[in-house]
Design an enzyme around this catalytic site. Structure first.
Site, short mmCIF file in Angstrom:
data_model
loop_
_atom_site.label_atom_id
_atom_site.label_comp_id
_atom_site.label_asym_id
_atom_site.label_seq_id
_atom_site.Cartn_x
_atom_site.Cartn_y
_atom_site.Cartn_z
N VAL A 154 8.86 -3.09 5.70
CA VAL A 154 9.79 -4.20 5.93
C VAL A 154 9.17 -5.45 5.30
CG1 VAL A 154 10.87 -5.67 7.67
CG2 VAL A 154 10.69 -3.21 8.06
N GLU B 246 0.82 -1.22 0.00
CA GLU B 246 0.00 0.00 0.00
C GLU B 246 0.85 1.27 0.00
OE1 GLU B 246 -1.01 -2.75 2.02
OE2 GLU B 246 -2.41 -3.11 0.37
N HIS C 289 5.02 -14.44 -2.87
CA HIS C 289 4.41 -13.20 -2.39
C HIS C 289 5.45 -12.08 -2.25
CE1 HIS C 289 0.86 -11.46 -0.56
NE2 HIS C 289 1.51 -11.11 0.53
N1 INI Z 1 3.57 -6.53 3.94
C1 INI Z 1 4.73 -6.06 4.48
O1 INI Z 1 4.87 -4.84 4.64
N2 INI Z 1 5.71 -6.92 4.85
C2 INI Z 1 5.58 -8.27 4.68
O2 INI Z 1 6.55 -8.99 5.05
C3 INI Z 1 4.40 -8.76 4.12
N3 INI Z 1 4.22 -10.18 3.91
O3 INI Z 1 5.10 -10.96 4.33
O4 INI Z 1 3.25 -10.65 3.35
C4 INI Z 1 3.37 -7.86 3.75
N4 INI Z 1 2.22 -8.30 3.20
C5 INI Z 1 1.04 -7.47 3.13
C6 INI Z 1 0.95 -6.62 1.86
O5 INI Z 1 1.94 -5.62 1.86
C7 INI Z 1 -0.42 -5.94 1.72
O6 INI Z 1 -0.67 -5.14 2.85
C8 INI Z 1 -1.58 -6.96 1.60
O7 INI Z 1 -1.32 -7.88 0.57
C9 INI Z 1 -2.90 -6.21 1.27
O8 INI Z 1 -2.81 -5.53 0.02
#
Ligand code: INI
Length: 158
Positions: free
Chosen positions: A84, A57, A92
């Site tokens: 982070v 985001e 992912h």
């Molecule tokens: N978002 C992070 O900021 N760090 C991560 O390590 C992470 N992992 O591991 O999945 C992560 N996932 C969430 C992603 O950024 C979105 O918020 C989510 O997919 C909704 O759009």
């Protein structure tokens, strides 16, 4: 003249937009960025901190953040998006790292504003903790570098 040299950031407004994943690491990176901004003369009231759910985001959140303060006639001079990302067992991580990095880079040109790259893309939690200055004697807090980069880029060629 002296105050420009010792407090280069005294007329700047800097935004920090952080993701909420990996909160302990994020908190220290934000702390490091803020402390360097203050050292460089940015006034506490001119450091604006907001958050988004995750690193994915950060690009759109940065655009909304910058536009909000432009509308309020309190424009930001630079933004530090902080996230982070830690590799898991699926793809992912790769997709979020890749799309987020590219879009943050593009935002510099689209917004005509320095958008600092404050995203750690780590293979392990330990790597991220070290880069947030959370492991004594290992590495320094990279948030400090991002604060310095924001001030330098906000003033570059002005
Ligand atoms: N978002 C992070 O900021 N760090 C991560 O390590 C992470 N992992 O591991 O999945 C992560 N996932 C969430 C992603 O950024 C979105 O918020 C989510 O997919 C909704 O759009």
């Amino acid at each position: 003249m002296r105050s420009i040299l010792t407090n280069p950031g005294s007329n700047l407004r800097i935004g920090i937009l952080h993701a909420r994943w990996n909160a302990k690491i994020i908190d220290n990176l934000v702390k490091g960025a803020k402390s360097r901004l203050l050292e460089l003369g940015v006034k506490p009231e001119n450091i604006i901190v907001e958050s988004v759910p995750g690193s994915f985001e950060l690009p759109y959140g940065t655009q909304l953040f910058v536009n909000k303060y432009k509308r309020l006639n309190q424009p930001l001079d630079a933004v530090i998006p902080i996230g982070v990302l830690i590799k898991g067992s699926t793809m992912h991580f790769e997709y979020i790292c890749d799309s987020t990095t590219h879009q943050l880079m593009k935002l510099n040109f689209q917004l005509n504003l320095p958008v600092i790259f404050g995203v750690l893309t780590c293979l392990t939690e330990e790597q991220a903790e070290a880069r947030a200055g959370l492991i004594p004697g290992k590495m320094h807090n990279h948030g400090e570098d991002w604060g310095a980069a924001a001030v330098e880029m906000a003033l570059k060629f002005n």
